[in-house]
Design a protein around this motif. Structure first.
Motif, PDB file in Angstrom:
ATOM      1  N   ALA A 110      53.841  46.810  47.122  1.00  0.00           N
ATOM      2  CA  ALA A 110      55.001  47.059  47.987  1.00  0.00           C
ATOM      3  C   ALA A 110      56.305  46.809  47.239  1.00  0.00           C
ATOM      4  O   ALA A 110      57.260  47.580  47.350  1.00  0.00           O
ATOM      5  CB  ALA A 110      54.906  46.190  49.243  1.00  0.00           C
ATOM      6  N   GLN A 111      56.347  45.730  46.479  1.00  0.00           N
ATOM      7  CA  GLN A 111      57.577  45.413  45.763  1.00  0.00           C
ATOM      8  C   GLN A 111      57.853  46.431  44.661  1.00  0.00           C
ATOM      9  O   GLN A 111      59.006  46.789  44.410  1.00  0.00           O
ATOM     10  CB  GLN A 111      57.487  43.993  45.196  1.00  0.00           C
ATOM     11  CG  GLN A 111      57.496  42.924  46.286  1.00  0.00           C
ATOM     12  CD  GLN A 111      57.423  41.512  45.742  1.00  0.00           C
ATOM     13  OE1 GLN A 111      57.191  41.305  44.551  1.00  0.00           O
ATOM     14  NE2 GLN A 111      57.606  40.535  46.622  1.00  0.00           N
ATOM     15  N   ALA A 112      56.812  46.919  44.001  1.00  0.00           N
ATOM     16  CA  ALA A 112      57.000  47.931  42.962  1.00  0.00           C
ATOM     17  C   ALA A 112      57.565  49.223  43.539  1.00  0.00           C
ATOM     18  O   ALA A 112      58.326  49.940  42.879  1.00  0.00           O
ATOM     19  CB  ALA A 112      55.671  48.202  42.260  1.00  0.00           C
ATOM     20  N   LEU A 113      57.209  49.517  44.792  1.00  0.00           N
ATOM     21  CA  LEU A 113      57.690  50.738  45.441  1.00  0.00           C
ATOM     22  C   LEU A 113      58.981  50.521  46.228  1.00  0.00           C
ATOM     23  O   LEU A 113      59.497  51.458  46.838  1.00  0.00           O
ATOM     24  CB  LEU A 113      56.601  51.276  46.381  1.00  0.00           C
ATOM     25  CG  LEU A 113      55.297  51.730  45.714  1.00  0.00           C
ATOM     26  CD1 LEU A 113      54.250  52.066  46.780  1.00  0.00           C
ATOM     27  CD2 LEU A 113      55.549  52.940  44.823  1.00  0.00           C
ATOM     28  N   ASP A 139      43.402  37.573  46.161  1.00  0.00           N
ATOM     29  CA  ASP A 139      43.655  38.615  45.160  1.00  0.00           C
ATOM     30  C   ASP A 139      44.130  39.908  45.825  1.00  0.00           C
ATOM     31  O   ASP A 139      45.037  40.581  45.317  1.00  0.00           O
ATOM     32  CB  ASP A 139      42.388  38.879  44.345  1.00  0.00           C
ATOM     33  CG  ASP A 139      42.039  37.743  43.393  1.00  0.00           C
ATOM     34  OD1 ASP A 139      42.923  36.912  43.133  1.00  0.00           O
ATOM     35  OD2 ASP A 139      40.873  37.700  42.937  1.00  0.00           O
ATOM     36  N   ARG A 140      43.513  40.256  46.949  1.00  0.00           N
ATOM     37  CA  ARG A 140      43.901  41.488  47.639  1.00  0.00           C
ATOM     38  C   ARG A 140      45.319  41.381  48.175  1.00  0.00           C
ATOM     39  O   ARG A 140      46.092  42.352  48.107  1.00  0.00           O
ATOM     40  CB  ARG A 140      42.926  41.770  48.798  1.00  0.00           C
ATOM     41  CG  ARG A 140      43.233  43.065  49.555  1.00  0.00           C
ATOM     42  CD  ARG A 140      42.892  44.279  48.707  1.00  0.00           C
ATOM     43  NE  ARG A 140      43.192  45.525  49.399  1.00  0.00           N
ATOM     44  CZ  ARG A 140      44.279  46.266  49.184  1.00  0.00           C
ATOM     45  NH1 ARG A 140      45.158  45.900  48.253  1.00  0.00           N
ATOM     46  NH2 ARG A 140      44.470  47.385  49.844  1.00  0.00           N
ATOM     47  N   LEU A 141      45.695  40.231  48.692  1.00  0.00           N
ATOM     48  CA  LEU A 141      47.046  40.037  49.206  1.00  0.00           C
ATOM     49  C   LEU A 141      48.074  40.120  48.077  1.00  0.00           C
ATOM     50  O   LEU A 141      49.148  40.720  48.234  1.00  0.00           O
ATOM     51  CB  LEU A 141      47.147  38.693  49.928  1.00  0.00           C
ATOM     52  CG  LEU A 141      46.407  38.611  51.268  1.00  0.00           C
ATOM     53  CD1 LEU A 141      46.312  37.174  51.748  1.00  0.00           C
ATOM     54  CD2 LEU A 141      47.121  39.465  52.321  1.00  0.00           C
ATOM     55  N   ARG A 142      47.754  39.541  46.943  1.00  0.00           N
ATOM     56  CA  ARG A 142      48.676  39.637  45.796  1.00  0.00           C
ATOM     57  C   ARG A 142      48.872  41.101  45.402  1.00  0.00           C
ATOM     58  O   ARG A 142      50.003  41.524  45.112  1.00  0.00           O
ATOM     59  CB  ARG A 142      48.116  38.853  44.606  1.00  0.00           C
ATOM     60  CG  ARG A 142      48.160  37.350  44.767  1.00  0.00           C
ATOM     61  CD  ARG A 142      47.607  36.643  43.521  1.00  0.00           C
ATOM     62  NE  ARG A 142      47.491  35.210  43.736  1.00  0.00           N
ATOM     63  CZ  ARG A 142      48.503  34.354  43.615  1.00  0.00           C
ATOM     64  NH1 ARG A 142      49.695  34.811  43.237  1.00  0.00           N
ATOM     65  NH2 ARG A 142      48.316  33.077  43.827  1.00  0.00           N
ATOM     66  N   ALA A 143      47.794  41.859  45.371  1.00  0.00           N
ATOM     67  CA  ALA A 143      47.893  43.268  44.988  1.00  0.00           C
ATOM     68  C   ALA A 143      48.752  44.042  45.984  1.00  0.00           C
ATOM     69  O   ALA A 143      49.566  44.901  45.587  1.00  0.00           O
ATOM     70  CB  ALA A 143      46.498  43.881  44.894  1.00  0.00           C
ATOM     71  N   GLU A 189      55.059  31.679  44.753  1.00  0.00           N
ATOM     72  CA  GLU A 189      54.979  32.481  43.524  1.00  0.00           C
ATOM     73  C   GLU A 189      55.571  33.878  43.681  1.00  0.00           C
ATOM     74  O   GLU A 189      55.823  34.549  42.668  1.00  0.00           O
ATOM     75  CB  GLU A 189      53.506  32.615  43.096  1.00  0.00           C
ATOM     76  CG  GLU A 189      52.841  31.276  42.793  1.00  0.00           C
ATOM     77  CD  GLU A 189      51.339  31.403  42.623  1.00  0.00           C
ATOM     78  OE1 GLU A 189      50.857  32.560  42.492  1.00  0.00           O
ATOM     79  OE2 GLU A 189      50.643  30.368  42.620  1.00  0.00           O
ATOM     80  N   MET A 190      55.783  34.339  44.923  1.00  0.00           N
ATOM     81  CA  MET A 190      56.217  35.713  45.147  1.00  0.00           C
ATOM     82  C   MET A 190      57.408  35.720  46.102  1.00  0.00           C
ATOM     83  O   MET A 190      57.753  34.698  46.710  1.00  0.00           O
ATOM     84  CB  MET A 190      55.056  36.556  45.682  1.00  0.00           C
ATOM     85  CG  MET A 190      53.763  36.381  44.884  1.00  0.00           C
ATOM     86  SD  MET A 190      52.407  37.456  45.365  1.00  0.00           S
ATOM     87  CE  MET A 190      52.745  38.908  44.408  1.00  0.00           C
ATOM     88  N   GLN A 191      58.033  36.887  46.249  1.00  0.00           N
ATOM     89  CA  GLN A 191      59.212  37.000  47.111  1.00  0.00           C
ATOM     90  C   GLN A 191      58.758  37.182  48.565  1.00  0.00           C
ATOM     91  O   GLN A 191      58.612  38.303  49.054  1.00  0.00           O
ATOM     92  CB  GLN A 191      60.073  38.179  46.670  1.00  0.00           C
ATOM     93  CG  GLN A 191      60.627  38.046  45.260  1.00  0.00           C
ATOM     94  CD  GLN A 191      61.482  39.241  44.891  1.00  0.00           C
ATOM     95  OE1 GLN A 191      62.473  39.540  45.570  1.00  0.00           O
ATOM     96  NE2 GLN A 191      61.111  39.931  43.823  1.00  0.00           N
ATOM     97  N   VAL A 192      58.559  36.056  49.230  1.00  0.00           N
ATOM     98  CA  VAL A 192      58.011  36.040  50.582  1.00  0.00           C
ATOM     99  C   VAL A 192      58.875  35.160  51.471  1.00  0.00           C
ATOM    100  O   VAL A 192      59.320  34.083  51.052  1.00  0.00           O
ATOM    101  CB  VAL A 192      56.554  35.509  50.578  1.00  0.00           C
ATOM    102  CG1 VAL A 192      56.048  35.310  52.012  1.00  0.00           C
ATOM    103  CG2 VAL A 192      55.640  36.448  49.814  1.00  0.00           C
ATOM    104  N   ALA A 193      59.103  35.597  52.710  1.00  0.00           N
ATOM    105  CA  ALA A 193      59.747  34.778  53.742  1.00  0.00           C
ATOM    106  C   ALA A 193      58.745  34.560  54.868  1.00  0.00           C
ATOM    107  O   ALA A 193      58.003  35.480  55.228  1.00  0.00           O
ATOM    108  CB  ALA A 193      60.998  35.459  54.276  1.00  0.00           C
ATOM    109  N   VAL A 194      58.724  33.359  55.405  1.00  0.00           N
ATOM    110  CA  VAL A 194      57.753  33.001  56.445  1.00  0.00           C
ATOM    111  C   VAL A 194      58.482  32.878  57.775  1.00  0.00           C
ATOM    112  O   VAL A 194      59.428  32.108  57.924  1.00  0.00           O
ATOM    113  CB  VAL A 194      57.042  31.679  56.109  1.00  0.00           C
ATOM    114  CG1 VAL A 194      56.056  31.313  57.217  1.00  0.00           C
ATOM    115  CG2 VAL A 194      56.330  31.785  54.761  1.00  0.00           C
TER     116      VAL A 194
END
Length: 693
Positions: A56-59, A47-51, A189-194
């Motif tokens: 970050a994406q909102a900003l 949950d903390r990682l999602r937040a 589920e999110m915009q992430v690159a590994v």
């Protein structure tokens, strides 16, 4: 070039919920610039990682998040498990098959299930449950499974654990299963690159990190107290954020499409430097004088410096062999008692005091002896004695030793007179130092005796402050390099070699910045350079208010200049200021005045900046071998030496007589008040040795 706005580091855990109170071996998260966060279980962590990602994406910010578990397995595992070489196929498989709740998970059963697909035994091992698994050995009895023990990066990373071990101290196997399941949900589920499996063109990057790369920095922080996991995430987040973008891009330039890689591997020195514990910088106004202050007495000036200066250097761990002259950064506690066991202080014979008679004693000897490093393995019966050598552990049944010289022995018996006290000629365990006792306090400058003590209580490395870097600069067109051809009106630069030598004698790193001409732009450039290379800048010349006193003029332009007019002879103007956050000590240009001001002001100030604390020179009273009438208002320091128990002073008080510094062996200090000194009167003599020379 890839740039990130925010850096977060996560120390993961594969265990159960650890409760509301912060503790070690749990999940810890830290974003650079914030305090470490304790996360009690993986549900809270996800949950903390999602937040964080949403924020970050909102900003519109780019976020890098590092996790301390492997993102991949040794080459060939992905195909053996899933039929594909794609590491994400493993991630998908683990997420589908892992049952994970705050109270428990099936990671050991999952390892057993995977092992069943391989020939032989393994590759996973360790089972912490009471339940046995057919294919998961409790101990490392694996054989014939066909997998490499380490990834390429793990083989390079000293101390890194194999991903096959599912539990035990330092193991990461359980963290991988539980961590990959969470990361796989987030990336889908999110915009992430590994990294390094994907191009980092998404707003958020997941990277693999390992705190072992900055272990020296973590150990230094841990010595000050607190939870190691919290130190790890805080320091590594700081290190990643402090790296120049070009250097971070170089660390990210890795080709490991199946196994993955540890970010920063091979760049350990730079990461440790970036993670270093650094105190806050000095304030720009730290040298400001109180309103209305003009002439400043020496004691007042010293008191102001003492109150306003603090340590400005970071910390590091060094081996004992490299620690001489360094300043201890934290209390050094005894890891082991000294002596570790009761032992004998002499060569002789040991026995139980209760068996000793008042008169002559004759005791039978047991076979064998106890020697240093080769203790007797057994118990000495009461009424018997045993041969013991200096430094040997006292055998069980022995509490008293009689000296060789005080007894007669024939190999079967030993004879001696009674009257020995209980414990005679022995040392008690810990009588020098007990376990956990402060052996050496923080701030101590380490000499050979301290190194011996550190070694004796079990330390091979010690936490120390980084060596203070002192930039030394001379100013003035009239100066030429010593040994060069001097033209009309020119003099040799005596100050720079003297000041560099002083800095090194005090245990600091001298950074020779050369000579600056009477040109404001040139001096500004040299000061800019010095501020990047040093922790303090020591200059001579240009500290007054004349037309060519560019040093004081530049410091005034920077808004951080104070001219301290010290009631002192020799020496009067002392320019103090800050240049790009680095303290500047502007000494007089006259070599004698520069030398005296260095001893009286720069030495204690730099000691405080170095972490060693404020130092005050020790002097003593001796009869004067001179006469002098001194006016009131200024403290005076005369070049002096001791002869026949009396203080002689140099024939001339002229501050241009550099030879007097060499002639002298110390300084005679005359107080601020008026004095009429006759031969034989007591004066305070401070030897050069009391100034650390």
């Amino acid at each position: 070039m890839i740039r990130f706005d925010r850096f977060v580091v996560v120390d993961w855990s594969g265990g159960n919920d650890t409760g509301p109170k912060p503790r070690k071996d749990a999940i810890w998260l830290c974003e650079h610039g914030a305090e470490p966060e304790y996360l009690r279980n993986r549900v809270v962590a996800e949950d903390r990682l999602r937040a964080l990602i949403d924020d970050a994406q909102a900003l519109g910010q780019r976020l890098l998040i590092g996790f301390d578990f492997p993102f991949g397995y040794p080459a060939g595992f992905a195909r053996a498990l899933t039929g594909q070489d794609d590491p994400f196929a493993v991630w998908d498989w683990v997420e589908r098959n892992l049952d994970d709740t705050p109270k428990g998970n099936n990671r050991f059963a999952l390892a057993d299930r995977i092992n069943a697909q391989f020939s032989g035994v393994g590759p996973f091992w360790f089972n912490a449950l009471k339940q046995d698994f057919t294919h998961l050995p409790r101990k490392d009895t694996r054989t014939g499974h066909g997998m490499s023990e380490h990834r390429a990066c793990d083989a390079m990373a000293k101390g890194a654990f194999t991903c096959w071990q599912m539990g035990g101290a330092g193991a990461v196997g359980g963290q991988v299963f539980t961590g990959l399941a969470v990361l796989n949900r987030l990336r889908s589920e999110m915009q992430v690159a590994v990294w390094p499996f994907q191009k980092l063109d998404a707003p958020v990057a997941f990277v693999e990190i390992w705190p072992g790369l900055i272990n020296s920095s973590v150990k230094s922080a841990e010595a000050l107290g607190g939870i190691r996991d919290a130190h790890q995430v805080r320091l590594l987040a700081r290190a990643l954020s402090a790296l120049p973008p070009a250097r971070l891009a170089e660390m990210l330039d890795v080709n490991a499409p199946e196994e993955g890689w540890i970010l920063g591997l091979g760049f350990e020195d730079e990461l440790n430097a970036a993670a270093g514990l650094r105190p806050p910088p000095l304030r720009n106004d730290c040298f400001a004088l109180p309103a209305g202050v003009d002439w400043t007495p020496v004691d007042d000036a010293l008191a102001m410096l003492r109150d306003r200066l603090h340590t400005v250097v970071g910390q590091q761990d060094v081996a004992l062999t490299d620690a001489r002259g360094r300043v201890l950064a934290a209390d050094l506690l005894a890891k082991r008692a000294n002596p570790p066991h009761p032992n004998t202080a002499v060569d002789g014979y040991g026995f139980a005091h209760a068996a000793m008679a008042d008169g002559d004693n004759v005791l039978p000897l047991v076979q064998g002896r106890s020697a240093a490093g080769v203790p007797y393995d057994g118990k000495v019966p009461e009424g018997h004695a045993i041969r013991v050598l200096t430094g040997a552990d006292l055998p069980d049944g022995v509490d008293t030793v009689v000296l060789d010289e005080d007894c007669t022995a024939d190999g079967a018996q030993v004879a001696f007179r009674g009257g020995l006290r209980r414990g005679a000629n022995t040392r008690k365990a810990g009588e020098d130092m007990a376990v956990g006792q402060v052996a050496i306090p923080a701030g101590t400058k380490l000499r050979p005796p301290e190194l011996a003590l550190a070694a004796s209580v079990g330390h091979g490395t010690v936490p120390v402050f980084e060596r203070l870097r002192v930039a030394v600069l001379s100013t003035g067109d009239e100066l030429v390099e010593a040994g060069a051809q001097a033209g009309a009106g020119q003099i040799y630069d005596a100050n720079r070699p003297m000041l560099c030598s002083l800095a090194e004698a005090w245990g600091y790193e001298a950074v020779d910045m050369g000579r600056a001409p009477d040109d404001r732009d040139a001096l500004r450039a040299i000061l800019d350079d010095a501020a990047t290379k040093a922790d303090v800048i020591l200059t001579s010349g240009g500290a007054s208010a004349g037309d060519e006193d560019h040093m004081s003029a530049l410091l005034r332009e920077a808004g951080a200049m104070q001219e301290w007019r010290i009631a002192l002879k020799p020496g009067r103007p002392l320019a103090l200021g800050m240049w790009n956050g680095v303290p500047v000590f502007g000494l007089p240009g006259n070599p004698v005045a520069a030398f005296v001001c260095s001893l009286i002001f720069a030495r204690p100030a730099m000691s405080a900046l170095s972490g060693a604390g404020w130092v005050t020179p020790e002097g003593f009273d001796v009869p004067a071998a001179f006469t002098k009438r001194k006016k009131p208002g200024r403290r005076e320091y005369l070049r002096a030496r001791l002869r026949n128990g009396k203080a002689e002073v140099f024939a001339s008080e002229g501050s241009g007589r550099v030879s007097g510094l060499s002639w002298a062996e110390g300084l005679v200090e005359l107080g601020d008040e008026a004095a009429d000194i006759a031969e034989g009167d007591l004066v305070r003599f401070i030897p050069y040795g009391s100034f650390g020379l």
